[in-house]
Design an enzyme around this catalytic site. Structure first.
Site, PDB file in Angstrom:
ATOM      1  N   ASP A  28       0.860  -1.178   0.000  1.00  0.00           N
ATOM      2  CA  ASP A  28       0.000   0.000   0.000  1.00  0.00           C
ATOM      3  C   ASP A  28       0.898   1.230   0.000  1.00  0.00           C
ATOM      4  O   ASP A  28       1.382   1.670   1.048  1.00  0.00           O
ATOM      5  CB  ASP A  28      -0.899  -0.017   1.229  1.00  0.00           C
ATOM      6  N   ALA A  29       1.138   1.781  -1.186  1.00  0.00           N
ATOM      7  CA  ALA A  29       2.053   2.915  -1.319  1.00  0.00           C
ATOM      8  C   ALA A  29       1.416   4.105  -2.018  1.00  0.00           C
ATOM      9  O   ALA A  29       1.964   5.204  -1.988  1.00  0.00           O
ATOM     10  CB  ALA A  29       3.310   2.489  -2.081  1.00  0.00           C
ATOM     11  N   LYS A  30       0.283   3.883  -2.685  1.00  0.00           N
ATOM     12  CA  LYS A  30      -0.479   4.956  -3.350  1.00  0.00           C
ATOM     13  C   LYS A  30       0.412   5.772  -4.282  1.00  0.00           C
ATOM     14  O   LYS A  30       0.393   7.003  -4.267  1.00  0.00           O
ATOM     15  CB  LYS A  30      -1.173   5.834  -2.316  1.00  0.00           C
ATOM     16  N   ARG A  31       1.170   5.090  -5.111  1.00  0.00           N
ATOM     17  CA  ARG A  31       2.148   5.737  -5.984  1.00  0.00           C
ATOM     18  C   ARG A  31       1.505   6.272  -7.252  1.00  0.00           C
ATOM     19  O   ARG A  31       0.463   5.797  -7.704  1.00  0.00           O
ATOM     20  CB  ARG A  31       3.248   4.745  -6.366  1.00  0.00           C
ATOM     21  N   THR A  83      -0.928  -0.279  -4.573  1.00  0.00           N
ATOM     22  CA  THR A  83      -1.991   0.710  -4.712  1.00  0.00           C
ATOM     23  C   THR A  83      -1.426   1.946  -5.410  1.00  0.00           C
ATOM     24  O   THR A  83      -0.275   2.331  -5.189  1.00  0.00           O
ATOM     25  CB  THR A  83      -2.572   1.124  -3.341  1.00  0.00           C
TER      26      THR A  83
END
Length: 266
Positions: A91-94, A115
């Site tokens: 979960d890094a929302k890159r 993510t």
């Protein structure tokens, strides 16, 4: 096998859609791991040992690993989860453009899925989408209260909300069948609506547990037509026994209870 094929197999074998978040907050770790060389890794290992029979996937959040020892802990955690045959979603929302996005996408050399944030548009996600073996979960309708600040804005000329537009575009980006959506359990009506819009996409559904999301809606709507999807719980599992001597055992019991609760509705 690509990520969603492996995830489908894991869900079927374990009869579980539970995704266990691995966010080892150093301020909350038990004393018996703080003395270790890598406390976050020591904590995660105990959690994985206790929960893997009930877990379809693990989801470490990059924010808890962003220092030298943290990255070492994350690498050890991913390798250990793989040793238990459990896939790992980072979960890094890159998202970014050009070379930066390509560098971010290198995280998929270790993790099985990631993510991503769609705000910069399709070109910013192309380095992730091009990894047909990996999963790409696009933020759509998030579980936090402030998600509505932008995600529920009406788009002029489209007759839809921003989160609906993101869902439709993500479906169009799914040429390699490696795209999923992040849709929170704290807005169950919208979760159901997004499922109607894109029945083919797997969902990662956060918000069940400490955030008080709707477990029934999460269980019913997380999976696509192929039965692939995930319901995440982090603090409600890994810190279930925060004040107990057998804190790992308590985490295992919490994961089992969540699996059984979700399976009542699946």
């Amino acid at each position: 096998m690509d990520f969603f094929d492996r995830l489908e197999q894991r869900i079927r074998e374990q009869d579980s859609v539970v995704c266990v978040g691995l966010d080892p907050d150093l301020d909350r770790l038990p004393d018996d791991v703080l003395e270790k060389d890598l406390p976050r890794w020591a904590f995660n290992r105990r959690i994985i040992d206790a929960t893997h029979e009930h877990a379809a996937c693990y989801k470490p959040n990059a924010a808890f690993y962003e220092d030298a020892d943290g990255w070492r802990s994350l690498q050890e955690t991913i390798a250990y989860a793989h040793g238990k045959n459990v896939p790992v979603l980072l979960d890094a929302k890159r998202a970014d453009i050009g070379n930066t996005a390509r560098q971010y996408a290198k995280a998929l050399d270790d993790a099985d899925a990631l993510t991503v944030n769609p705000y910069l548009g399709q070109d910013s996600l192309q380095p992730f989408l091009s990894r047909s073996d990996a999963g790409v979960f696009v933020l759509c309708r998030t579980s936090n209260p402030g998600g509505k600040d932008f995600q529920n804005l009406e788009l002029a000329g489209f007759d839809e909300y921003l989160y609906e537009h993101v869902a439709r575009r993500a479906s169009e980006w799914n040429e390699s069948e490696n795209v999923g959506l992040v849709v929170g359990a704290t807005t169950p009506d919208e979760l159901e609506h997004v499922r109607e819009l894109v029945p083919e996409l797997p969902f990662l559904v956060p918000g069940v547990g400490a955030q008080g999301g709707d477990a029934e809606a999460a269980a019913v709507h997380c999976t696509n037509d192929a039965g692939v999807g995930l319901v995440n719980s982090t603090r409600g599992i890994i810190f279930a026994g925060e004040d107990a001597d057998d804190w790992a055992g308590a985490a295992g019991q919490a994961a089992r209870r969540l699996k059984e609760r979700l399976n009542e509705y699946r």
